[in-house]
Design a protein around this motif. Structure first.
Motif, PDB file in Angstrom:
ATOM      1  N   ARG A  26       0.977  -0.111  -9.989  1.00 12.03           N
ATOM      2  CA  ARG A  26       1.949  -0.571 -10.991  1.00 12.03           C
ATOM      3  C   ARG A  26       1.228  -1.241 -12.161  1.00 12.03           C
ATOM      4  NH1 ARG A  26       7.323  -1.415  -8.567  1.00 12.03           N
ATOM      5  NH2 ARG A  26       7.970  -1.787 -10.714  1.00 12.03           N
ATOM      6  N   PHE A  27       0.192  -2.045 -11.851  1.00 18.19           N
ATOM      7  CA  PHE A  27      -0.598  -2.717 -12.888  1.00 18.19           C
ATOM      8  C   PHE A  27      -1.282  -1.689 -13.778  1.00 18.19           C
ATOM      9  CE2 PHE A  27      -4.716  -4.452 -14.255  1.00 18.19           C
ATOM     10  CZ  PHE A  27      -4.287  -5.541 -14.981  1.00 18.19           C
ATOM     11  N   GLU A  28      -1.885  -0.670 -13.163  1.00 17.88           N
ATOM     12  CA  GLU A  28      -2.596   0.362 -13.925  1.00 17.88           C
ATOM     13  C   GLU A  28      -1.660   1.198 -14.788  1.00 17.88           C
ATOM     14  OE1 GLU A  28      -4.802   2.385 -10.879  1.00 17.88           O
ATOM     15  OE2 GLU A  28      -6.407   0.875 -10.918  1.00 17.88           O
ATOM     16  N   ARG A  29      -0.380   1.260 -14.437  1.00 19.78           N
ATOM     17  CA  ARG A  29       0.600   1.980 -15.242  1.00 19.78           C
ATOM     18  C   ARG A  29       1.121   1.131 -16.389  1.00 19.78           C
ATOM     19  NH1 ARG A  29       3.905   4.409 -10.355  1.00 19.78           N
ATOM     20  NH2 ARG A  29       4.657   2.285 -10.456  1.00 19.78           N
ATOM     21  N   GLY A  30       0.648  -0.084 -16.495  1.00 18.87           N
ATOM     22  CA  GLY A  30       1.040  -0.936 -17.616  1.00 18.87           C
ATOM     23  C   GLY A  30       2.030  -2.025 -17.265  1.00 18.87           C
ATOM     24  N   GLU A  31       2.397  -2.139 -16.020  1.00 19.74           N
ATOM     25  CA  GLU A  31       3.307  -3.206 -15.595  1.00 19.74           C
ATOM     26  C   GLU A  31       2.449  -4.420 -15.210  1.00 19.74           C
ATOM     27  OE1 GLU A  31       6.783  -1.842 -13.165  1.00 19.74           O
ATOM     28  OE2 GLU A  31       5.598   0.011 -13.115  1.00 19.74           O
ATOM     29  N   TYR A  32       1.999  -5.131 -16.220  1.00 25.83           N
ATOM     30  CA  TYR A  32       1.000  -6.179 -16.045  1.00 25.83           C
ATOM     31  C   TYR A  32       1.500  -7.381 -15.251  1.00 25.83           C
ATOM     32  CZ  TYR A  32      -1.448  -3.327 -19.398  1.00 25.83           C
ATOM     33  OH  TYR A  32      -2.058  -2.267 -20.012  1.00 25.83           O
ATOM     34  N   GLU A  33       2.814  -7.524 -15.116  1.00 25.40           N
ATOM     35  CA  GLU A  33       3.320  -8.645 -14.325  1.00 25.40           C
ATOM     36  C   GLU A  33       2.937  -8.517 -12.854  1.00 25.40           C
ATOM     37  OE1 GLU A  33       6.715  -5.656 -14.683  1.00 25.40           O
ATOM     38  OE2 GLU A  33       5.250  -6.520 -16.036  1.00 25.40           O
ATOM     39  N   PHE A  34       2.540  -7.318 -12.428  1.00 27.76           N
ATOM     40  CA  PHE A  34       2.134  -7.144 -11.038  1.00 27.76           C
ATOM     41  C   PHE A  34       0.763  -7.768 -10.760  1.00 27.76           C
ATOM     42  CE2 PHE A  34       5.726  -4.380 -10.961  1.00 27.76           C
ATOM     43  CZ  PHE A  34       6.224  -4.580  -9.695  1.00 27.76           C
ATOM     44  N   ALA A  35       0.038  -8.124 -11.794  1.00 23.94           N
ATOM     45  CA  ALA A  35      -1.191  -8.895 -11.596  1.00 23.94           C
ATOM     46  C   ALA A  35      -0.831 -10.261 -11.009  1.00 23.94           C
ATOM     47  CB  ALA A  35      -1.936  -9.063 -12.913  1.00 23.94           C
ATOM     48  N   VAL A  36       0.227 -10.862 -11.537  1.00 25.36           N
ATOM     49  CA  VAL A  36       0.684 -12.166 -11.043  1.00 25.36           C
ATOM     50  C   VAL A  36       1.197 -12.039  -9.611  1.00 25.36           C
ATOM     51  CG1 VAL A  36       2.348 -14.032 -11.412  1.00 25.36           C
ATOM     52  CG2 VAL A  36       1.248 -12.948 -13.366  1.00 25.36           C
ATOM     53  N   VAL A  37       1.954 -10.976  -9.343  1.00 23.92           N
ATOM     54  CA  VAL A  37       2.488 -10.758  -8.003  1.00 23.92           C
ATOM     55  C   VAL A  37       1.336 -10.605  -7.007  1.00 23.92           C
ATOM     56  CG1 VAL A  37       3.888  -9.230  -6.565  1.00 23.92           C
ATOM     57  CG2 VAL A  37       4.602  -9.735  -8.908  1.00 23.92           C
ATOM     58  N   ALA A  38       0.291  -9.863  -7.394  1.00 23.64           N
ATOM     59  CA  ALA A  38      -0.853  -9.660  -6.500  1.00 23.64           C
ATOM     60  C   ALA A  38      -1.577 -10.979  -6.224  1.00 23.64           C
ATOM     61  CB  ALA A  38      -1.819  -8.645  -7.115  1.00 23.64           C
ATOM     62  N   VAL A  39      -1.756 -11.793  -7.244  1.00 26.82           N
ATOM     63  CA  VAL A  39      -2.442 -13.078  -7.058  1.00 26.82           C
ATOM     64  C   VAL A  39      -1.615 -13.994  -6.162  1.00 26.82           C
ATOM     65  CG1 VAL A  39      -3.205 -15.178  -8.253  1.00 26.82           C
ATOM     66  CG2 VAL A  39      -3.765 -12.937  -9.192  1.00 26.82           C
ATOM     67  N   LYS A  40      -0.305 -14.022  -6.368  1.00 31.41           N
ATOM     68  CA  LYS A  40       0.560 -14.851  -5.518  1.00 31.41           C
ATOM     69  C   LYS A  40       0.515 -14.377  -4.067  1.00 31.41           C
ATOM     70  CE  LYS A  40       3.922 -16.560  -8.849  1.00 31.41           C
ATOM     71  NZ  LYS A  40       5.349 -16.586  -9.235  1.00 31.41           N
ATOM     72  N   THR A  41       0.487 -13.066  -3.869  1.00 33.93           N
ATOM     73  CA  THR A  41       0.416 -12.527  -2.509  1.00 33.93           C
ATOM     74  C   THR A  41      -0.891 -12.954  -1.848  1.00 33.93           C
ATOM     75  OG1 THR A  41       1.774 -10.634  -3.122  1.00 33.93           O
ATOM     76  CG2 THR A  41       0.427 -10.410  -1.142  1.00 33.93           C
TER      77      THR A  41
END
Length: 158
Positions: A26-41
Motif C-alpha cells: 500500500r505504501f509503495e502504491r502511494g498510500e503513505y499513511e501506511f508507513a505510520v500504520v506499519a510503525v505503530k504495528t
C-alpha cells in the motif's frame, strides 16, 4: 490494529509478516499513511521496523527534531532550540564545577565561571550560571558536593 487482528497475531506469528507486507504494498502504491500504520504495528508488538520503512522513519524523526514546536526562543522553542539551550546549561555546569573543584565557595565559583565563559556562547551572569548548575547537577551527580578540595580516596591494601 483492532482487537481481532491482535488476537490473530498472537495465535499466528506469520500474521504480522503478512500485515507488514500488505502495508508495504500500500505504501509503495502511494498510500503513505501506511508507513505510520506499519510503525505503530511494530511498536505495538515490539518488533524491529522493516527495512523498507527505516529511511522514512529516520527522515520523519529528523524533520520533527528540526521543525517541531515553535522556532522561537524560550520554553516554547522547538526541539533544536531546546537541545541548544540544554547544551549551554551543561557548559555552564562544567565551568562552575571546575571552579568548585578548585576549592572556591559557590558564590565565588559561579562568579569565576561567569568570567571564564565571558567570550563563549554559554556566557551569563553568576546567577544564570547558578541556575544552570542547579538544573544540571542532579543529572550529573547523585549527591550534592561540598565546596572545597575533593577528598582523597583511601588506598586499599592488596
Amino acid at each position: 490494529m483492532g482487537k481481532s487482528e491482535r488476537e490473530a497475531a498472537a495465535e499466528n506469528p506469520g500474521f504480522l509478516d503478512g500485515q507488514l507486507e500488505h502495508y508495504r504494498h500500500r505504501f509503495e502504491r502511494g498510500e503513505y499513511e501506511f508507513a505510520v500504520v506499519a510503525v505503530k504495528t511494530c511498536a505495538s508488538f515490539g518488533i524491529p521496523i522493516p527495512d523498507w520503512i527505516e529511511g522514512e522513519v529516520c527522515a520523519a524523526i529528523e524533520f520533527y527534531f528540526r521543525n517541531g514546536g515553535s522556532k522561537g526562543k524560550g520554553k516554547g522553542g522547538g526541539h533544536l532550540v531546546k537541545s541548544r539551550r540544554a547544551r549551554l546549561d551543561v557548559d555552564r555546569y562544567c565551568a562552575a564545577e571546575r571552579e568548585l573543584v578548585r576549592g572556591l565557595t559557590r558564590a565565588d565559583a559561579f562568579e569565576q565561571a561567569s568570567i571564564a565563559l565571558r567570550s563563549k556562547p554559554a556566557r551569563g551572569s553568576a546567577s544564570t550560571i547558578e541556575d544552570s548548575y542547579d538544573k544540571i547537577a542532579p543529572v550529573y551527580r547523585t549527591k550534592p558536593r561540598k565546596p572545597g578540595r575533593k577528598p582523597r580516596r583511601p588506598i586499599s591494601p592488596d
